[in-house]
Design a protein around this motif. Structure first.
Motif, PDB file in Angstrom:
ATOM      1  N   TYR A   1       0.817  -1.221   0.000  1.00 34.19           N
ATOM      2  CA  TYR A   1       0.000   0.000   0.000  1.00 34.19           C
ATOM      3  C   TYR A   1       0.849   1.269   0.000  1.00 34.19           C
ATOM      4  CZ  TYR A   1      -4.076  -2.825   1.614  1.00 34.19           C
ATOM      5  OH  TYR A   1      -5.097  -3.728   1.758  1.00 34.19           O
TER       6      TYR A   1
ATOM      7  N   VAL B   1       2.820   0.484   8.337  1.00 39.07           N
ATOM      8  CA  VAL B   1       2.227   1.075   9.536  1.00 39.07           C
ATOM      9  C   VAL B   1       2.870   0.469  10.779  1.00 39.07           C
ATOM     10  CG1 VAL B   1       0.091   1.867   8.480  1.00 39.07           C
ATOM     11  CG2 VAL B   1       0.234  -0.465   9.351  1.00 39.07           C
TER      12      VAL B   1
ATOM     13  N   CYS C   1      -2.945   2.523  12.619  1.00 40.87           N
ATOM     14  CA  CYS C   1      -3.945   1.771  11.860  1.00 40.87           C
ATOM     15  C   CYS C   1      -5.233   1.820  12.672  1.00 40.87           C
ATOM     16  CB  CYS C   1      -3.425   0.341  11.713  1.00 40.87           C
ATOM     17  SG  CYS C   1      -4.657  -0.896  11.286  1.00 40.87           S
ATOM     18  N   SER C   2      -6.366   1.981  12.026  1.00 39.90           N
ATOM     19  CA  SER C   2      -7.612   2.119  12.802  1.00 39.90           C
ATOM     20  C   SER C   2      -7.941   0.858  13.585  1.00 39.90           C
ATOM     21  CB  SER C   2      -8.779   2.505  11.889  1.00 39.90           C
ATOM     22  OG  SER C   2      -9.073   1.477  10.973  1.00 39.90           O
ATOM     23  N   LEU C   3      -7.487  -0.283  13.101  1.00 35.93           N
ATOM     24  CA  LEU C   3      -7.749  -1.531  13.835  1.00 35.93           C
ATOM     25  C   LEU C   3      -6.935  -1.560  15.125  1.00 35.93           C
ATOM     26  CD1 LEU C   3      -7.800  -3.953  10.801  1.00 35.93           C
ATOM     27  CD2 LEU C   3      -9.704  -3.500  12.345  1.00 35.93           C
TER      28      LEU C   3
ATOM     29  N   ASN D   1      -2.764  -6.588  12.871  1.00 36.34           N
ATOM     30  CA  ASN D   1      -2.969  -5.136  12.952  1.00 36.34           C
ATOM     31  C   ASN D   1      -3.336  -4.728  14.382  1.00 36.34           C
ATOM     32  OD1 ASN D   1      -3.265  -6.137  10.284  1.00 36.34           O
ATOM     33  ND2 ASN D   1      -4.234  -4.241   9.633  1.00 36.34           N
TER      34      ASN D   1
ATOM     35  N   CYS E   1     -11.540  -1.436   9.682  1.00 35.37           N
ATOM     36  CA  CYS E   1     -10.561  -0.624   8.953  1.00 35.37           C
ATOM     37  C   CYS E   1     -11.296   0.537   8.307  1.00 35.37           C
ATOM     38  CB  CYS E   1      -9.892  -1.495   7.892  1.00 35.37           C
ATOM     39  SG  CYS E   1      -9.121  -0.511   6.602  1.00 35.37           S
TER      40      CYS E   1
ATOM     41  N   VAL F   1     -10.508   2.357   5.921  1.00 36.17           N
ATOM     42  CA  VAL F   1     -10.370   2.387   4.456  1.00 36.17           C
ATOM     43  C   VAL F   1     -11.339   1.378   3.831  1.00 36.17           C
ATOM     44  CG1 VAL F   1      -8.773   2.035   2.526  1.00 36.17           C
ATOM     45  CG2 VAL F   1      -7.950   3.068   4.663  1.00 36.17           C
TER      46      VAL F   1
ATOM     47  N   GLU G   1     -11.139  -7.268   4.873  1.00 33.20           N
ATOM     48  CA  GLU G   1     -11.473  -6.236   5.869  1.00 33.20           C
ATOM     49  C   GLU G   1     -12.702  -5.435   5.410  1.00 33.20           C
ATOM     50  OE1 GLU G   1      -7.924  -3.915   6.216  1.00 33.20           O
ATOM     51  OE2 GLU G   1      -6.782  -5.582   7.068  1.00 33.20           O
TER      52      GLU G   1
ATOM     53  N   CYS H   1      -5.085   4.434   2.549  1.00 36.33           N
ATOM     54  CA  CYS H   1      -4.881   4.516   3.996  1.00 36.33           C
ATOM     55  C   CYS H   1      -4.043   5.760   4.345  1.00 36.33           C
ATOM     56  CB  CYS H   1      -4.167   3.247   4.446  1.00 36.33           C
ATOM     57  SG  CYS H   1      -3.742   3.260   6.186  1.00 36.33           S
TER      58      CYS H   1
ATOM     59  N   TRP I   1      -2.556   6.468   7.001  1.00 33.78           N
ATOM     60  CA  TRP I   1      -1.344   6.140   7.764  1.00 33.78           C
ATOM     61  C   TRP I   1      -0.264   5.550   6.855  1.00 33.78           C
ATOM     62  CZ3 TRP I   1      -6.219   4.704  10.063  1.00 33.78           C
ATOM     63  CH2 TRP I   1      -6.613   5.566  11.107  1.00 33.78           C
TER      64      TRP I   1
HETATM   65 FE1  SF4 Z   1      -5.058  -0.436   9.006  1.00 33.03          FE
HETATM   66 FE2  SF4 Z   1      -6.904  -0.254   7.143  1.00 33.03          FE
HETATM   67 FE3  SF4 Z   1      -4.658   1.143   6.920  1.00 33.03          FE
HETATM   68 FE4  SF4 Z   1      -4.642  -1.557   6.600  1.00 33.03          FE
HETATM   69  S1  SF4 Z   1      -5.649  -0.048   5.291  1.00 33.03           S
HETATM   70  S2  SF4 Z   1      -3.188  -0.333   7.777  1.00 33.03           S
HETATM   71  S3  SF4 Z   1      -6.190  -2.130   8.122  1.00 33.03           S
HETATM   72  S4  SF4 Z   1      -6.242   1.397   8.505  1.00 33.03           S
END
Ligand code: SF4
Ligand code: 13P
Length: 358
Positions: free
Chosen positions: A54, A93, A118-120, A146, A205, A207, A233, A302, A304
């Motif tokens: 990513y 991340v 990461c939101s998770l 995550n 997540c 995203v 996800e 994402c 992040w």
């Molecule tokens: Fe976390 Fe979603 Fe980013 Fe993957 S895409 S790092 S699960 S926030």
């Protein structure tokens, strides 16, 4: 096999989502000069780059071209622990950097930005999670990669999207009840395929949560021959429309292996670089998200992961900042479930050679 309905926690943890970082535009010459300086720094510092699919394509190109790797989170963990270099620089991340450090406590592990979370991970704080585990002592604790080092330290197994299914199937066959965290969508998906008895933490997540099934159906009608590729996800209604559901590596592999010429892709847009590289003739279409404008909630990228760039990568190599450190008591506990996952993957041949050429 157990067929119980998953219970749900009532966790409603708010996650602050940053806006997507804007990096200054560079000319091709400036970019190449910067990459050359980073290559020299990596060599001088005996450092290897470990990047996720990513991240910015320039980082992916640099990682592969300098002897590092671009991979999914399972392979990033494995690759890092196979290196003899003194330093690992993880472009991804924070949980990816922490996993590298947990597996390699003797190495220096740097990241371009330690705020790249990461939101998770954010949606599963250690104390609340630990309380949840204490309420269910008869459950095997399985956590998605995550998560923070402290949450991993509280778990029996760590899994990534590339290996969650066989591990949960294995546990279900042994009759184990599973406490799963943090991603409710991946947990529900795994539960539906394995019939495992699972308690699900209610994380998601930001995203993948944005992919919408109604809009996806509309696009599919316009491209009836396209295969729909979905990361697990994503919400259930989106997964239901998929031809292929799987880890980033699985989705990349599908583009090069399937006969279809068009693909609708429901995951972070950073993955398009590797897909295009491996299957240049194929047409890739972004799965639709909720927003009309590209806000950081709706751009399918994402925020992040976007904190990683050539500019701050050079900075950390110059100043040695952003080093990951993990308390040794946490590291000693967290390494056990991560090693368990890697050993399981090795014994089943899951995800081997999932890097670069997917
Ligand atoms: Fe976390 Fe979603 Fe980013 Fe993957 S895409 S790092 S699960 S926030
Ligand atoms: P993969 O392990 O499939 O690369 O996924 C990591 C991730 O964070 C997806 O959002």
């Amino acid at each position: 096999m157990n067929q119980t309905v998953p219970l749900e926690t009532n966790s409603q943890i708010q996650v602050q989502v940053p806006s997507h970082p804007q990096w200054p535009t560079m000319t091709r010459e400036e970019t190449e000069n910067l990459k050359n300086r980073i290559r020299d720094l990596l060599k001088a510092q005996d450092a290897v780059l470990v990047a996720h699919y990513y991240t910015d394509p320039e980082l992916q190109i640099l990682a592969e071209g300098s002897g590092g790797c671009v991979a999914d989170s399972l392979e990033m963990a494995r690759f890092g622990s196979e290196q003899s270099s003194r330093t690992l620089v993880v472009c991804g991340v924070r949980f990816m950097g922490e996993t590298a450090k947990i597996l390699n406590p003797e190495k220096r592990v740097l990241m371009p930005d330690l705020n790249a979370t990461c939101s998770l991970d954010e949606g599963c704080p250690e104390k609340a999670f630990s309380d949840f585990c204490d309420q269910h002592p008869d459950h095997t604790v399985v956590v998605y990669a995550n998560t923070s080092a402290a949450v991993k330290a509280r778990s029996d197994w760590v899994v990534t999207s590339g290996i969650a299914l066989p591990i949960v199937k294995h546990l279900a066959e042994r009759g184990e009840k599973i406490l799963w965290a943090p991603d409710k969508h991946l947990g529900r998906y795994v539960q539906s395929l394995t019939g495992a008895d699972m308690l699900l933490w209610q994380g998601s997540c930001v995203v993948h949560e944005e992919f919408k099934s109604v809009a996806l159906e509309r696009i599919r009608r316009l491209h009836p021959d396209a295969a729909v590729l979905v990361h697990p996800e994503s919400p259930e209604s989106v997964i239901e429309l998929a031809d292929v559901v799987g880890s980033t590596t699985t989705l990349i592999r599908a583009v090069s292996k399937m006969d279809n010429q068009e693909f609708i892709v429901a995951t972070d847009g950073g993955i398009f670089h590797k897909m295009q590289q491996l299957a240049p003739g194929k047409v890739l279409i972004e799965a639709p998200t909720a927003g009309e404008g590209a806000t950081c909630h709706s751009c399918a990228h994402c925020p992040w992961m976007g904190m990683n760039a050539l500019q701050n990568l050079e900075q950390v190599l110059l100043n040695g900042e952003n080093e990951i450190s993990i308390e040794s008591a946490v590291q000693e506990k967290a390494v056990i479930p991560i090693r368990r996952m890697l050993d399981f993957a090795k014994s089943r041949g899951v995800g081997m050679k999932n890097r670069g050429n997917a």
